[in-house]
Design a protein around this motif. Structure first.
Motif, PDB file in Angstrom:
ATOM      1  N   GLU A  97      78.345 -73.488 -55.659  1.00  0.00           N
ATOM      2  CA  GLU A  97      79.346 -73.722 -54.618  1.00  0.00           C
ATOM      3  C   GLU A  97      79.205 -72.750 -53.454  1.00  0.00           C
ATOM      4  O   GLU A  97      78.653 -71.656 -53.567  1.00  0.00           O
ATOM      5  CB  GLU A  97      80.757 -73.629 -55.213  1.00  0.00           C
ATOM      6  CG  GLU A  97      81.117 -72.278 -55.797  1.00  0.00           C
ATOM      7  CD  GLU A  97      82.491 -72.266 -56.454  1.00  0.00           C
ATOM      8  OE1 GLU A  97      83.112 -73.329 -56.575  1.00  0.00           O
ATOM      9  OE2 GLU A  97      82.941 -71.166 -56.845  1.00  0.00           O
ATOM     10  N   ARG A 120      79.919 -78.055 -55.292  1.00  0.00           N
ATOM     11  CA  ARG A 120      81.168 -77.996 -54.529  1.00  0.00           C
ATOM     12  C   ARG A 120      80.946 -77.199 -53.239  1.00  0.00           C
ATOM     13  O   ARG A 120      80.374 -76.110 -53.259  1.00  0.00           O
ATOM     14  CB  ARG A 120      82.265 -77.336 -55.372  1.00  0.00           C
ATOM     15  CG  ARG A 120      83.608 -77.213 -54.655  1.00  0.00           C
ATOM     16  CD  ARG A 120      84.641 -76.500 -55.527  1.00  0.00           C
ATOM     17  NE  ARG A 120      84.980 -77.263 -56.714  1.00  0.00           N
ATOM     18  CZ  ARG A 120      84.913 -76.794 -57.964  1.00  0.00           C
ATOM     19  NH1 ARG A 120      84.521 -75.541 -58.180  1.00  0.00           N
ATOM     20  NH2 ARG A 120      85.242 -77.543 -59.002  1.00  0.00           N
ATOM     21  N   ASN A 121      81.435 -77.743 -52.158  1.00  0.00           N
ATOM     22  CA  ASN A 121      81.355 -77.044 -50.862  1.00  0.00           C
ATOM     23  C   ASN A 121      79.922 -76.583 -50.578  1.00  0.00           C
ATOM     24  O   ASN A 121      79.664 -75.402 -50.333  1.00  0.00           O
ATOM     25  CB  ASN A 121      82.309 -75.843 -50.829  1.00  0.00           C
ATOM     26  CG  ASN A 121      83.747 -76.244 -51.013  1.00  0.00           C
ATOM     27  OD1 ASN A 121      84.164 -77.330 -50.615  1.00  0.00           O
ATOM     28  ND2 ASN A 121      84.538 -75.367 -51.633  1.00  0.00           N
ATOM     29  N   GLU A 150      81.630 -82.684 -54.877  1.00  0.00           N
ATOM     30  CA  GLU A 150      82.790 -82.805 -53.994  1.00  0.00           C
ATOM     31  C   GLU A 150      82.667 -81.879 -52.797  1.00  0.00           C
ATOM     32  O   GLU A 150      82.150 -80.782 -52.876  1.00  0.00           O
ATOM     33  CB  GLU A 150      84.094 -82.535 -54.761  1.00  0.00           C
ATOM     34  CG  GLU A 150      84.216 -81.150 -55.349  1.00  0.00           C
ATOM     35  CD  GLU A 150      85.526 -80.951 -56.100  1.00  0.00           C
ATOM     36  OE1 GLU A 150      86.331 -81.887 -56.182  1.00  0.00           O
ATOM     37  OE2 GLU A 150      85.744 -79.831 -56.615  1.00  0.00           O
ATOM     38  N   ASN A 151      83.158 -82.399 -51.670  1.00  0.00           N
ATOM     39  CA  ASN A 151      83.215 -81.637 -50.423  1.00  0.00           C
ATOM     40  C   ASN A 151      81.845 -81.078 -50.032  1.00  0.00           C
ATOM     41  O   ASN A 151      81.725 -79.923 -49.628  1.00  0.00           O
ATOM     42  CB  ASN A 151      84.243 -80.501 -50.539  1.00  0.00           C
ATOM     43  CG  ASN A 151      85.639 -81.014 -50.843  1.00  0.00           C
ATOM     44  OD1 ASN A 151      86.077 -82.002 -50.278  1.00  0.00           O
ATOM     45  ND2 ASN A 151      86.327 -80.356 -51.763  1.00  0.00           N
ATOM     46  N   CYS A 152      80.840 -81.897 -50.171  1.00  0.00           N
ATOM     47  CA  CYS A 152      79.479 -81.495 -49.815  1.00  0.00           C
ATOM     48  C   CYS A 152      78.988 -82.296 -48.608  1.00  0.00           C
ATOM     49  O   CYS A 152      79.510 -83.373 -48.311  1.00  0.00           O
ATOM     50  CB  CYS A 152      78.527 -81.720 -50.989  1.00  0.00           C
ATOM     51  SG  CYS A 152      78.893 -80.668 -52.424  1.00  0.00           S
ATOM     52  N   ARG A 174      84.725 -87.082 -51.342  1.00  0.00           N
ATOM     53  CA  ARG A 174      85.003 -86.282 -50.139  1.00  0.00           C
ATOM     54  C   ARG A 174      83.759 -85.586 -49.602  1.00  0.00           C
ATOM     55  O   ARG A 174      83.815 -84.430 -49.183  1.00  0.00           O
ATOM     56  CB  ARG A 174      86.116 -85.269 -50.415  1.00  0.00           C
ATOM     57  CG  ARG A 174      87.392 -85.944 -50.906  1.00  0.00           C
ATOM     58  CD  ARG A 174      88.516 -84.994 -51.257  1.00  0.00           C
ATOM     59  NE  ARG A 174      89.529 -85.693 -52.037  1.00  0.00           N
ATOM     60  CZ  ARG A 174      89.861 -85.417 -53.294  1.00  0.00           C
ATOM     61  NH1 ARG A 174      89.301 -84.395 -53.915  1.00  0.00           N
ATOM     62  NH2 ARG A 174      90.764 -86.120 -53.931  1.00  0.00           N
ATOM     63  N   CYS A 175      82.664 -86.283 -49.642  1.00  0.00           N
ATOM     64  CA  CYS A 175      81.409 -85.756 -49.111  1.00  0.00           C
ATOM     65  C   CYS A 175      81.051 -86.490 -47.815  1.00  0.00           C
ATOM     66  O   CYS A 175      81.573 -87.567 -47.533  1.00  0.00           O
ATOM     67  CB  CYS A 175      80.277 -85.945 -50.124  1.00  0.00           C
ATOM     68  SG  CYS A 175      80.500 -84.990 -51.650  1.00  0.00           S
ATOM     69  N   GLU A 176      80.157 -85.888 -47.067  1.00  0.00           N
ATOM     70  CA  GLU A 176      79.653 -86.502 -45.848  1.00  0.00           C
ATOM     71  C   GLU A 176      78.132 -86.565 -45.947  1.00  0.00           C
ATOM     72  O   GLU A 176      77.485 -85.575 -46.339  1.00  0.00           O
ATOM     73  CB  GLU A 176      80.055 -85.699 -44.618  1.00  0.00           C
ATOM     74  CG  GLU A 176      79.582 -86.319 -43.303  1.00  0.00           C
ATOM     75  CD  GLU A 176      79.990 -85.511 -42.077  1.00  0.00           C
ATOM     76  OE1 GLU A 176      80.340 -84.320 -42.236  1.00  0.00           O
ATOM     77  OE2 GLU A 176      79.944 -86.069 -40.960  1.00  0.00           O
ATOM     78  N   ASN A 197      84.390 -90.766 -49.388  1.00  0.00           N
ATOM     79  CA  ASN A 197      83.234 -90.179 -48.726  1.00  0.00           C
ATOM     80  C   ASN A 197      83.055 -90.785 -47.334  1.00  0.00           C
ATOM     81  O   ASN A 197      83.576 -91.864 -47.046  1.00  0.00           O
ATOM     82  CB  ASN A 197      81.976 -90.443 -49.558  1.00  0.00           C
ATOM     83  CG  ASN A 197      82.071 -89.836 -50.939  1.00  0.00           C
ATOM     84  OD1 ASN A 197      81.986 -88.629 -51.111  1.00  0.00           O
ATOM     85  ND2 ASN A 197      82.289 -90.698 -51.949  1.00  0.00           N
TER      86      ASN A 197
END
Length: 401
Positions: A97, A120-121, A150-152, A174-176, A197
């Motif tokens: 992360e 993560r992140n 997540e959140n990547c 929640r990724c891009e 996403n």
């Protein structure tokens, strides 16, 4: 669980900014080898350059943590040794992360045979103009269980920015993903939830594939929901011979030869060629030697999505471009949902293959009649106005031994 905090002493070697750091590479790799189960490996803020892969093997309950995306940057530009940036294998409950990995020769982060892996992140990227020499995958768990991504952010992969292969129990949220050939891909995997996403400006936004000749033969129970999938019109830059090299620029969602997929509540916006495609492996025209492989998509439930497509031509490039121009002849009026129409006469419902479409706002449909040489293309969606039982959600057992 014992927790040992290890801070890599990089701050004494560098300030912010890239520095050639064989000593840092050696120090981090040493800690990855020597850390006891339960350790946290804390990476300092700064940009660090590496010439070879980092690896972690046979560990449990390890955290690899940076100081934040774009604060802890591991650059592999000019990498000479190894295929990946970071490789994790044969582990349990691993968390990676709060860091960025750039410009690896091959995959950015590959994990294999890990039960409980969390990304993560993270940001993984190939800087510069995307091209076929970029690594194949950004985040790449394969043959893993209990996968959480997540959140990547994933940018510039020549195959898939976020790829989960031959794995089970998966959440990608929640990724891009952008400027990849495929933004997010789930392949030969079971029990996956892909939601919230943002897949944009790739060649294809979200792909769900089953391919032959792999250890895990069949995927299924994949839910793709509440995603924004827009303007995936980027020219395909995959190396020749790669299966994703055949993905048409302008593809939102592509379902290939898999079963039990539910696509719902997505915003599928301005993907110029295919909003959602459902196709058989036979469309690839590749031979099938794997006798256990089933090449048809079945039990595909596409409902309650919003489709928007500005009037205009689809891609003119590649095999799909030729098909659009000379076989399908949709002109600028391209349907949002395409099915190749290739059926299995031994299947219980061969006429539809249990591909159900309902309550999709703004969606038009076409059966391409590929099996019939595209002679009877039909825009009649009525045979597919059916309902399938909702799939179960994916359940993770991250952190459990």
């Amino acid at each position: 669980m014992k927790t040992l905090l290890i801070t890599i002493a990089t701050s004494c070697l560098t300030a912010l900014g890239a520095v050639a750091q064989p000593a840092v590479q050696k120090a981090i790799q040493k800690q990855l080898i020597l850390s006891d189960d339960g350790a946290t490996i804390q990476l300092d803020e700064g940009k660090f350059t590496f010439t070879g892969s980092l690896s972690l093997e046979d560990k449990k309950n390890i955290v690899i943590r940076g100081r934040g995306v774009d604060k802890t940057v591991l650059s592999f530009k000019g990498q000479t040794d190894g295929a990946e940036g970071l490789r994790v294998s044969n582990g349990q409950n691993i968390i990676i992360e709060n860091l960025t990995i750039q410009d690896t020769k091959g995959d950015a982060i590959k994990t294999m045979n890990v039960n409980g892996i969390t990304f993560r992140n993270l940001k993984v990227e190939w800087t510069g103009t995307p091209g076929p020499d970029n690594g194949s995958y950004g985040l790449y768990p394969v043959q893993c269980q209990n996968v959480l991504i997540e959140n990547c952010v994933a940018i510039g992969a020549s195959d898939a920015g976020i790829y989960v292969g031959q794995s089970k129990n998966i959440v990608v949220r929640r990724c891009e993903a952008y400027h990849n050939v495929a933004g997010i891909e789930i392949e030969n995997s079971l029990m996956a939830d892909v939601y919230e996403n943002n897949a944009h400006d790739n060649t294809g936004g979200i792909l769900v594939f089953d391919l032959p000749d792999l250890v895990q033969k069949r995927g299924g129970n994949v839910r793709v929901y509440k995603n924004t999938i827009r303007e995936n019109n980027y020219d395909n830059f995959a190396p020749k011979g790669n299966i994703v090299a055949r993905v048409a620029a302008g593809t939102g969602v592509l379902i290939l030869a898999t079963n039990q997929v539910e696509v719902f509540d997505n915003q599928i916006i301005n993907n110029k060629s295919i909003g959602t495609g459902v196709i058989s492996y036979h469309m690839t025209e590749n031979p099938i030697a794997d006798k256990e492989y089933y090449p048809y998509p079945t039990n595909i439930n596409i409902h309650d999505n919003t489709y928007v497509r500005e009037r205009g031509y689809p891609t003119r490039k590649g095999r799909m471009g030729m098909m659009f121009r000379f076989k399908l002849k949709f002109g600028k009026d391209v349907p949002d949902i395409l099915w190749d129409g290739i059926t299995d006469t031994n299947y219980a419902h061969p006429a539809t293959m249990d591909i159900c479409l309902r309550n999709n706002t703004g969606a038009e449909f076409a059966n391409m009649d590929a099996a019939g040489g595209f002679k009877n293309v039909s825009r009649n969606m009525t045979p597919h106005n059916c309902e399938l039982k909702p799939l179960a959600d994916a359940k993770l057992a991250v952190g459990q031994e």
